[in-house]
Design a protein around this motif. Structure first.
Motif, PDB file in Angstrom:
ATOM      1  N   LEU A   1     -36.017  12.495 -58.612  1.00 25.49           N
ATOM      2  CA  LEU A   1     -35.510  11.854 -57.270  1.00 25.49           C
ATOM      3  C   LEU A   1     -34.082  12.682 -56.841  1.00 25.49           C
ATOM      4  O   LEU A   1     -33.674  12.676 -55.726  1.00 25.49           O
ATOM      5  CB  LEU A   1     -35.603  10.489 -57.129  1.00 25.49           C
ATOM      6  CG  LEU A   1     -36.803   9.751 -57.162  1.00 25.49           C
ATOM      7  CD1 LEU A   1     -36.520   8.184 -57.148  1.00 25.49           C
ATOM      8  CD2 LEU A   1     -37.690  10.146 -55.986  1.00 25.49           C
ATOM      9  N   SER A   2     -33.465  13.033 -57.982  1.00 26.17           N
ATOM     10  CA  SER A   2     -32.044  13.290 -57.741  1.00 26.17           C
ATOM     11  C   SER A   2     -31.397  14.365 -58.888  1.00 26.17           C
ATOM     12  O   SER A   2     -32.209  14.491 -59.999  1.00 26.17           O
ATOM     13  CB  SER A   2     -31.150  12.110 -57.540  1.00 26.17           C
ATOM     14  OG  SER A   2     -31.055  11.509 -58.537  1.00 26.17           O
ATOM     15  N   SER A   3     -30.336  14.827 -58.735  1.00 29.21           N
ATOM     16  CA  SER A   3     -29.721  15.572 -59.362  1.00 29.21           C
ATOM     17  C   SER A   3     -28.049  15.431 -59.205  1.00 29.21           C
ATOM     18  O   SER A   3     -27.778  15.354 -58.076  1.00 29.21           O
ATOM     19  CB  SER A   3     -30.023  17.195 -59.572  1.00 29.21           C
ATOM     20  OG  SER A   3     -29.655  17.759 -58.171  1.00 29.21           O
ATOM     21  N   GLU A   4     -27.398  15.115 -59.988  1.00 25.23           N
ATOM     22  CA  GLU A   4     -26.014  14.785 -59.742  1.00 25.23           C
ATOM     23  C   GLU A   4     -25.275  14.648 -61.013  1.00 25.23           C
ATOM     24  O   GLU A   4     -25.550  14.519 -62.382  1.00 25.23           O
ATOM     25  CB  GLU A   4     -25.954  13.394 -59.248  1.00 25.23           C
ATOM     26  CG  GLU A   4     -26.511  12.022 -60.184  1.00 25.23           C
ATOM     27  CD  GLU A   4     -26.633  10.778 -59.496  1.00 25.23           C
ATOM     28  OE1 GLU A   4     -26.006  10.820 -58.434  1.00 25.23           O
ATOM     29  OE2 GLU A   4     -27.181   9.976 -60.047  1.00 25.23           O
ATOM     30  N   PHE A   5     -23.871  14.618 -60.952  1.00 22.91           N
ATOM     31  CA  PHE A   5     -22.823  14.693 -62.042  1.00 22.91           C
ATOM     32  C   PHE A   5     -22.789  12.860 -62.319  1.00 22.91           C
ATOM     33  O   PHE A   5     -22.375  12.218 -61.347  1.00 22.91           O
ATOM     34  CB  PHE A   5     -21.495  15.395 -61.701  1.00 22.91           C
ATOM     35  CG  PHE A   5     -21.648  16.865 -61.904  1.00 22.91           C
ATOM     36  CD1 PHE A   5     -21.473  17.460 -63.201  1.00 22.91           C
ATOM     37  CD2 PHE A   5     -21.734  17.613 -60.819  1.00 22.91           C
ATOM     38  CE1 PHE A   5     -21.469  18.603 -63.210  1.00 22.91           C
ATOM     39  CE2 PHE A   5     -21.881  18.902 -60.982  1.00 22.91           C
ATOM     40  CZ  PHE A   5     -21.675  19.539 -62.103  1.00 22.91           C
ATOM     41  N   VAL A   6     -22.635  12.644 -63.353  1.00 28.63           N
ATOM     42  CA  VAL A   6     -22.388  11.206 -63.816  1.00 28.63           C
ATOM     43  C   VAL A   6     -21.181  10.982 -64.543  1.00 28.63           C
ATOM     44  O   VAL A   6     -20.986  12.049 -65.605  1.00 28.63           O
ATOM     45  CB  VAL A   6     -23.706  10.787 -64.673  1.00 28.63           C
ATOM     46  CG1 VAL A   6     -23.097   9.053 -64.971  1.00 28.63           C
ATOM     47  CG2 VAL A   6     -24.894  10.799 -63.714  1.00 28.63           C
ATOM     48  N   PHE A   7     -20.391  10.036 -64.258  1.00 29.30           N
ATOM     49  CA  PHE A   7     -18.879   9.962 -64.882  1.00 29.30           C
ATOM     50  C   PHE A   7     -19.085   8.688 -65.545  1.00 29.30           C
ATOM     51  O   PHE A   7     -19.545   7.725 -65.136  1.00 29.30           O
ATOM     52  CB  PHE A   7     -17.832  10.055 -64.034  1.00 29.30           C
ATOM     53  CG  PHE A   7     -17.604  11.236 -63.203  1.00 29.30           C
ATOM     54  CD1 PHE A   7     -16.611  12.157 -63.888  1.00 29.30           C
ATOM     55  CD2 PHE A   7     -18.262  11.470 -62.258  1.00 29.30           C
ATOM     56  CE1 PHE A   7     -16.477  13.105 -63.071  1.00 29.30           C
ATOM     57  CE2 PHE A   7     -17.928  12.710 -61.622  1.00 29.30           C
ATOM     58  CZ  PHE A   7     -17.191  13.571 -61.923  1.00 29.30           C
ATOM     59  N   ASN A   8     -18.632   8.717 -66.855  1.00 30.87           N
ATOM     60  CA  ASN A   8     -18.449   7.514 -68.036  1.00 30.87           C
ATOM     61  C   ASN A   8     -17.075   7.419 -68.255  1.00 30.87           C
ATOM     62  O   ASN A   8     -16.469   7.949 -69.121  1.00 30.87           O
ATOM     63  CB  ASN A   8     -19.568   7.693 -69.067  1.00 30.87           C
ATOM     64  CG  ASN A   8     -19.472   6.318 -69.997  1.00 30.87           C
ATOM     65  OD1 ASN A   8     -18.969   5.376 -69.570  1.00 30.87           O
ATOM     66  ND2 ASN A   8     -19.718   6.591 -71.130  1.00 30.87           N
ATOM     67  N   ASN A   9     -16.459   6.624 -67.304  1.00 28.95           N
ATOM     68  CA  ASN A   9     -14.968   6.420 -67.376  1.00 28.95           C
ATOM     69  C   ASN A   9     -14.566   5.162 -68.136  1.00 28.95           C
ATOM     70  O   ASN A   9     -14.688   4.103 -67.263  1.00 28.95           O
ATOM     71  CB  ASN A   9     -14.584   6.592 -66.109  1.00 28.95           C
ATOM     72  CG  ASN A   9     -12.909   6.500 -66.171  1.00 28.95           C
ATOM     73  OD1 ASN A   9     -12.195   6.192 -67.005  1.00 28.95           O
ATOM     74  ND2 ASN A   9     -12.281   7.166 -64.996  1.00 28.95           N
ATOM     75  N   PRO A  10     -13.903   5.018 -69.421  1.00 28.82           N
ATOM     76  CA  PRO A  10     -13.677   3.812 -69.973  1.00 28.82           C
ATOM     77  C   PRO A  10     -12.499   2.995 -69.247  1.00 28.82           C
ATOM     78  O   PRO A  10     -12.320   1.745 -69.549  1.00 28.82           O
ATOM     79  CB  PRO A  10     -13.353   4.369 -71.307  1.00 28.82           C
ATOM     80  CG  PRO A  10     -13.040   5.616 -71.138  1.00 28.82           C
ATOM     81  CD  PRO A  10     -13.541   6.176 -70.136  1.00 28.82           C
ATOM     82  N   ASN A  11     -11.813   3.930 -68.340  1.00 29.18           N
ATOM     83  CA  ASN A  11     -10.672   3.021 -67.613  1.00 29.18           C
ATOM     84  C   ASN A  11     -10.923   2.228 -66.378  1.00 29.18           C
ATOM     85  O   ASN A  11     -10.066   1.554 -65.890  1.00 29.18           O
ATOM     86  CB  ASN A  11      -9.711   4.146 -67.267  1.00 29.18           C
ATOM     87  CG  ASN A  11      -9.233   5.380 -68.420  1.00 29.18           C
ATOM     88  OD1 ASN A  11      -8.892   4.490 -69.437  1.00 29.18           O
ATOM     89  ND2 ASN A  11      -9.374   6.452 -68.102  1.00 29.18           N
ATOM     90  N   ILE A  12     -12.316   2.321 -66.083  1.00 26.69           N
ATOM     91  CA  ILE A  12     -12.472   1.656 -64.667  1.00 26.69           C
ATOM     92  C   ILE A  12     -12.549   0.021 -64.900  1.00 26.69           C
ATOM     93  O   ILE A  12     -13.178  -0.299 -65.949  1.00 26.69           O
ATOM     94  CB  ILE A  12     -13.988   2.048 -64.269  1.00 26.69           C
ATOM     95  CG1 ILE A  12     -13.889   3.483 -63.916  1.00 26.69           C
ATOM     96  CG2 ILE A  12     -14.550   1.234 -63.208  1.00 26.69           C
ATOM     97  CD1 ILE A  12     -14.960   4.205 -63.390  1.00 26.69           C
ATOM     98  N   LYS A  13     -12.080  -0.571 -64.040  1.00 31.64           N
ATOM     99  CA  LYS A  13     -12.000  -2.075 -63.943  1.00 31.64           C
ATOM    100  C   LYS A  13     -12.880  -2.840 -63.277  1.00 31.64           C
ATOM    101  O   LYS A  13     -13.597  -3.850 -63.435  1.00 31.64           O
ATOM    102  CB  LYS A  13     -10.570  -2.402 -63.608  1.00 31.64           C
ATOM    103  CG  LYS A  13      -9.410  -2.084 -64.365  1.00 31.64           C
ATOM    104  CD  LYS A  13      -9.509  -2.847 -65.872  1.00 31.64           C
ATOM    105  CE  LYS A  13      -8.218  -2.326 -66.684  1.00 31.64           C
ATOM    106  NZ  LYS A  13      -8.581  -1.984 -67.820  1.00 31.64           N
ATOM    107  N   GLY A  14     -13.511  -1.885 -62.048  1.00 31.11           N
ATOM    108  CA  GLY A  14     -14.439  -2.566 -61.084  1.00 31.11           C
ATOM    109  C   GLY A  14     -15.155  -1.330 -60.454  1.00 31.11           C
ATOM    110  O   GLY A  14     -14.442  -0.302 -60.112  1.00 31.11           O
ATOM    111  N   THR A  15     -16.279  -1.609 -59.806  1.00 35.80           N
ATOM    112  CA  THR A  15     -16.931  -0.625 -58.697  1.00 35.80           C
ATOM    113  C   THR A  15     -17.234  -1.290 -57.464  1.00 35.80           C
ATOM    114  O   THR A  15     -17.484  -2.595 -57.645  1.00 35.80           O
ATOM    115  CB  THR A  15     -17.979   0.149 -59.414  1.00 35.80           C
ATOM    116  OG1 THR A  15     -18.852  -0.713 -59.820  1.00 35.80           O
ATOM    117  CG2 THR A  15     -17.766   1.131 -60.595  1.00 35.80           C
ATOM    118  N   CYS A  16     -17.470  -0.448 -56.508  1.00 38.14           N
ATOM    119  CA  CYS A  16     -18.189  -0.997 -55.335  1.00 38.14           C
ATOM    120  C   CYS A  16     -19.421  -1.109 -55.618  1.00 38.14           C
ATOM    121  O   CYS A  16     -20.210  -0.763 -56.327  1.00 38.14           O
ATOM    122  CB  CYS A  16     -17.791  -0.237 -54.197  1.00 38.14           C
ATOM    123  SG  CYS A  16     -18.577   1.355 -53.813  1.00 38.14           S
ATOM    124  N   GLY A  17     -20.375  -2.061 -54.510  1.00 35.67           N
ATOM    125  CA  GLY A  17     -21.704  -2.112 -54.867  1.00 35.67           C
ATOM    126  C   GLY A  17     -22.750  -0.867 -54.675  1.00 35.67           C
ATOM    127  O   GLY A  17     -23.648  -0.883 -55.477  1.00 35.67           O
TER     128      GLY A  17
END
Length: 84
Positions: free
Chosen positions: A61-77
């Motif tokens: 269904l898709s092709s994309e760059f994915v980021f795994n960032n250990p510094n993130i405290k929260g994300t939007c929905g």
């Protein structure tokens, strides 16, 4: 030639990633070479991206760059923006 990665103030949660092709290194860019790919990291994004893993994922269904960032405290929905 490479990919430039940065962060911008955007979205409902504060920050989002930016990606663009570039032909030259900016004066204060950090350069990382992995598997023959040159990634330039903007100076103001370096602390935000410290320890981040970036991968290219492709499925039916898709092709994309994915980021795994250990510094993130929260994300939007929707997952488009994050905060630290």
């Amino acid at each position: 030639v490479g990919v430039k990665v940065g962060v911008r103030t955007r979205g409902c949660n504060g920050l989002s990633y930016t990606l663009e092709y570039t032909k030259s290194k900016g004066e204060s860019d950090e350069v990382v070479v992995q598997d023959g790919v040159r990634v330039f990291i903007e100076k103001k994004a370096q602390l935000t991206l410290l320890g981040t893993e970036m991968d290219y994922v492709e499925d039916k269904l898709s092709s994309e760059f994915v980021f795994n960032n250990p510094n993130i405290k929260g994300t939007c929905g929707c997952g488009e923006s994050f905060n630290i």
